[in-house]
Write a protein that holds these residues in place. Structure first.
Motif, PDB file in Angstrom:
ATOM      1  N   LEU A  47       0.812  -1.221   0.000  1.00 38.85           N
ATOM      2  CA  LEU A  47       0.000   0.000   0.000  1.00 38.85           C
ATOM      3  C   LEU A  47       0.844   1.269   0.000  1.00 38.85           C
ATOM      4  O   LEU A  47       0.439   2.290  -0.552  1.00 38.85           O
ATOM      5  N   GLY A  48       2.030   1.195   0.614  1.00 35.91           N
ATOM      6  CA  GLY A  48       2.902   2.358   0.640  1.00 35.91           C
ATOM      7  C   GLY A  48       3.395   2.757  -0.739  1.00 35.91           C
ATOM      8  O   GLY A  48       3.671   3.928  -0.995  1.00 35.91           O
ATOM      9  N   PHE A  49       3.495   1.784  -1.637  1.00 34.86           N
ATOM     10  CA  PHE A  49       3.894   2.078  -3.020  1.00 34.86           C
ATOM     11  C   PHE A  49       2.682   2.509  -3.843  1.00 34.86           C
ATOM     12  O   PHE A  49       2.785   3.413  -4.676  1.00 34.86           O
ATOM     13  N   ILE A  50       1.554   1.871  -3.611  1.00 34.14           N
ATOM     14  CA  ILE A  50       0.326   2.220  -4.324  1.00 34.14           C
ATOM     15  C   ILE A  50      -0.066   3.663  -4.022  1.00 34.14           C
ATOM     16  O   ILE A  50      -0.623   4.364  -4.871  1.00 34.14           O
ATOM     17  N   TRP A  51       0.282   4.127  -2.819  1.00 34.85           N
ATOM     18  CA  TRP A  51      -0.019   5.496  -2.394  1.00 34.85           C
ATOM     19  C   TRP A  51       0.518   6.523  -3.393  1.00 34.85           C
ATOM     20  O   TRP A  51      -0.058   7.605  -3.569  1.00 34.85           O
ATOM     21  N   ILE A  52       1.618   6.194  -4.078  1.00 30.81           N
ATOM     22  CA  ILE A  52       2.228   7.104  -5.060  1.00 30.81           C
ATOM     23  C   ILE A  52       1.198   7.542  -6.101  1.00 30.81           C
ATOM     24  O   ILE A  52       1.187   8.691  -6.532  1.00 30.81           O
ATOM     25  N   ALA A  53       0.321   6.633  -6.503  1.00 34.82           N
ATOM     26  CA  ALA A  53      -0.657   6.914  -7.555  1.00 34.82           C
ATOM     27  C   ALA A  53      -1.665   7.984  -7.136  1.00 34.82           C
ATOM     28  O   ALA A  53      -2.237   8.658  -7.990  1.00 34.82           O
ATOM     29  N   PHE A  54      -1.865   8.161  -5.841  1.00 35.77           N
ATOM     30  CA  PHE A  54      -2.918   9.061  -5.361  1.00 35.77           C
ATOM     31  C   PHE A  54      -2.395  10.331  -4.688  1.00 35.77           C
ATOM     32  O   PHE A  54      -3.167  11.236  -4.408  1.00 35.77           O
ATOM     33  N   ASP A  55      -1.114  10.394  -4.451  1.00 37.90           N
ATOM     34  CA  ASP A  55      -0.523  11.517  -3.733  1.00 37.90           C
ATOM     35  C   ASP A  55      -0.237  12.687  -4.687  1.00 37.90           C
ATOM     36  O   ASP A  55       0.182  12.480  -5.823  1.00 37.90           O
ATOM     37  N   ASP A  56      -0.473  13.913  -4.222  1.00 36.33           N
ATOM     38  CA  ASP A  56      -0.233  15.109  -5.047  1.00 36.33           C
ATOM     39  C   ASP A  56       1.213  15.216  -5.521  1.00 36.33           C
ATOM     40  O   ASP A  56       1.478  15.619  -6.650  1.00 36.33           O
ATOM     41  N   LYS A  57       2.155  14.885  -4.635  1.00 37.63           N
ATOM     42  CA  LYS A  57       3.576  14.958  -4.985  1.00 37.63           C
ATOM     43  C   LYS A  57       4.149  13.599  -5.377  1.00 37.63           C
ATOM     44  O   LYS A  57       5.364  13.440  -5.453  1.00 37.63           O
ATOM     45  N   LYS A  58       3.266  12.633  -5.590  1.00 39.61           N
ATOM     46  CA  LYS A  58       3.671  11.279  -6.010  1.00 39.61           C
ATOM     47  C   LYS A  58       4.637  10.643  -5.008  1.00 39.61           C
ATOM     48  O   LYS A  58       5.563   9.939  -5.377  1.00 39.61           O
ATOM     49  N   GLN A  59       4.393  10.893  -3.724  1.00 38.79           N
ATOM     50  CA  GLN A  59       5.228  10.330  -2.675  1.00 38.79           C
ATOM     51  C   GLN A  59       4.630   9.029  -2.163  1.00 38.79           C
ATOM     52  O   GLN A  59       3.439   8.965  -1.852  1.00 38.79           O
ATOM     53  N   GLY A  60       5.477   8.002  -2.064  1.00 38.27           N
ATOM     54  CA  GLY A  60       5.094   6.785  -1.359  1.00 38.27           C
ATOM     55  C   GLY A  60       5.349   6.985   0.118  1.00 38.27           C
ATOM     56  O   GLY A  60       5.903   8.008   0.535  1.00 38.27           O
ATOM     57  N   TRP A  61       4.961   5.992   0.911  1.00 39.10           N
ATOM     58  CA  TRP A  61       5.181   6.118   2.350  1.00 39.10           C
ATOM     59  C   TRP A  61       6.668   6.262   2.650  1.00 39.10           C
ATOM     60  O   TRP A  61       7.053   6.993   3.561  1.00 39.10           O
ATOM     61  N   HIS A  62       7.508   5.550   1.894  1.00 42.21           N
ATOM     62  CA  HIS A  62       8.957   5.634   2.111  1.00 42.21           C
ATOM     63  C   HIS A  62       9.457   7.057   1.840  1.00 42.21           C
ATOM     64  O   HIS A  62      10.350   7.535   2.525  1.00 42.21           O
ATOM     65  N   ASP A  63       8.866   7.730   0.853  1.00 48.31           N
ATOM     66  CA  ASP A  63       9.223   9.127   0.580  1.00 48.31           C
ATOM     67  C   ASP A  63       8.771  10.029   1.715  1.00 48.31           C
ATOM     68  O   ASP A  63       9.490  10.941   2.124  1.00 48.31           O
ATOM     69  N   LYS A  64       7.582   9.805   2.212  1.00 51.82           N
ATOM     70  CA  LYS A  64       7.059  10.632   3.300  1.00 51.82           C
ATOM     71  C   LYS A  64       7.901  10.459   4.557  1.00 51.82           C
ATOM     72  O   LYS A  64       8.201  11.433   5.245  1.00 51.82           O
ATOM     73  N   ILE A  65       8.287   9.210   4.843  1.00 54.31           N
ATOM     74  CA  ILE A  65       9.117   8.932   6.024  1.00 54.31           C
ATOM     75  C   ILE A  65      10.460   9.647   5.917  1.00 54.31           C
ATOM     76  O   ILE A  65      10.938  10.256   6.874  1.00 54.31           O
ATOM     77  N   ALA A  66      11.074   9.579   4.733  1.00 46.92           N
ATOM     78  CA  ALA A  66      12.397  10.180   4.530  1.00 46.92           C
ATOM     79  C   ALA A  66      12.338  11.644   4.114  1.00 46.92           C
ATOM     80  O   ALA A  66      13.370  12.295   4.000  1.00 46.92           O
ATOM     81  N   ARG A  67      11.135  12.138   3.868  1.00 51.36           N
ATOM     82  CA  ARG A  67      10.936  13.512   3.388  1.00 51.36           C
ATOM     83  C   ARG A  67      11.668  13.742   2.060  1.00 51.36           C
ATOM     84  O   ARG A  67      12.461  14.671   1.909  1.00 51.36           O
ATOM     85  N   THR A  68      11.373  12.845   1.112  1.00 49.68           N
ATOM     86  CA  THR A  68      11.952  12.938  -0.223  1.00 49.68           C
ATOM     87  C   THR A  68      10.860  12.951  -1.273  1.00 49.68           C
ATOM     88  O   THR A  68       9.720  12.573  -0.991  1.00 49.68           O
ATOM     89  N   VAL A  69      11.205  13.387  -2.485  1.00 46.45           N
ATOM     90  CA  VAL A  69      10.340  13.297  -3.644  1.00 46.45           C
ATOM     91  C   VAL A  69      11.188  12.833  -4.821  1.00 46.45           C
ATOM     92  O   VAL A  69      12.398  13.024  -4.835  1.00 46.45           O
ATOM     93  N   VAL A  70      10.517  12.233  -5.805  1.00 45.65           N
ATOM     94  CA  VAL A  70      11.197  11.827  -7.033  1.00 45.65           C
ATOM     95  C   VAL A  70      10.702  12.757  -8.136  1.00 45.65           C
ATOM     96  O   VAL A  70       9.510  12.821  -8.425  1.00 45.65           O
ATOM     97  N   ILE A  71      11.647  13.501  -8.697  1.00 47.14           N
ATOM     98  CA  ILE A  71      11.304  14.500  -9.698  1.00 47.14           C
ATOM     99  C   ILE A  71      12.091  14.262 -10.985  1.00 47.14           C
ATOM    100  O   ILE A  71      13.084  13.546 -10.987  1.00 47.14           O
ATOM    101  N   GLU A  72      11.609  14.904 -12.050  1.00 49.37           N
ATOM    102  CA  GLU A  72      12.326  14.845 -13.310  1.00 49.37           C
ATOM    103  C   GLU A  72      13.441  15.880 -13.281  1.00 49.37           C
ATOM    104  O   GLU A  72      13.214  17.049 -12.968  1.00 49.37           O
ATOM    105  N   ARG A  73      14.641  15.433 -13.600  1.00 47.70           N
ATOM    106  CA  ARG A  73      15.807  16.314 -13.603  1.00 47.70           C
ATOM    107  C   ARG A  73      15.746  17.257 -14.802  1.00 47.70           C
ATOM    108  O   ARG A  73      15.383  16.854 -15.902  1.00 47.70           O
ATOM    109  N   ASP A  74      16.097  18.501 -14.574  1.00 42.69           N
ATOM    110  CA  ASP A  74      16.179  19.461 -15.675  1.00 42.69           C
ATOM    111  C   ASP A  74      17.374  19.116 -16.535  1.00 42.69           C
ATOM    112  O   ASP A  74      18.394  18.663 -16.052  1.00 42.69           O
ATOM    113  N   GLU A  75      17.248  19.353 -17.809  1.00 38.94           N
ATOM    114  CA  GLU A  75      18.368  19.100 -18.743  1.00 38.94           C
ATOM    115  C   GLU A  75      19.423  20.157 -18.598  1.00 38.94           C
ATOM    116  O   GLU A  75      19.254  21.251 -18.303  1.00 38.94           O
TER     117      GLU A  75
END
Length: 156
Positions: A128-156
């Motif tokens: 469920l912590g991974f499935i959460w990514i699909a519904f979160d505004d910042k696409k954060q899974g539980w592991h991201d929320k715990i670590a306070r991280t996000v996965v973003i697209e890098r600028d060129e």
């Protein structure tokens, strides 16, 4: 002092608006890519140590080397990639990087450790912590929320 903090917060808000978060399906595919690459590393090592019997045995763990190769080595590899490249090879396919959610800067070693522990927490209740990514505004899974991280697209 207060004005500087306000300017910093406005800068962060502005940066967040221009960020593209990497979503659920790209992250699923990234995990598959990473898993296959880890298997390319671990399976030959296990074959070299235990032979073909390793793959036909019904024992869950064959010995200390099995534990090191299947658990410790992948953790070390993943955290190395996070610290060195801010992404695993699977995320690199999408130009994805893992960053601190607040500053959008590099994550710390502590965040890497918390994120990996968060993987276990995200997995245990039916992923469920991974499935959460699909519904979160910042696409954060539980592991991201715990670590306070996000996965973003890098600028060129």
């Amino acid at each position: 002092m207060e004005e500087t903090q306000q300017m910093t917060e406005q800068g962060i808000e502005q940066a967040e608006k221009s960020v593209t978060y990497i979503g659920f399906w790209k992250r699923v595919l990234s995990s598959i890519i990473d898993s296959l690459l880890l298997m390319l590393v671990t399976l030959p090592i296990l074959f070299a140590i235990y032979g073909i019997e390793y793959f036909t045995s019904e024992q869950p763990i064959q010995g200390w080397a099995d534990g090191v190769v299947n658990y410790v080595l992948p953790i070390a590899i993943v955290i190395f990639f996070w610290l060195r490249f801010a992404a695993t090879p699977g995320k690199m396919v999408w130009r994805g990087v893992i960053v601190d959610a607040r500053t959008l800067g590099p994550m710390s070693g502590m965040q890497c450790a918390l994120r990996y522990i968060g993987y276990i927490i995200s997995t245990v209740p039916l992923c469920l912590g991974f499935i959460w990514i699909a519904f979160d505004d910042k696409k954060q899974g539980w592991h991201d929320k715990i670590a306070r991280t996000v996965v973003i697209e890098r600028d060129e």
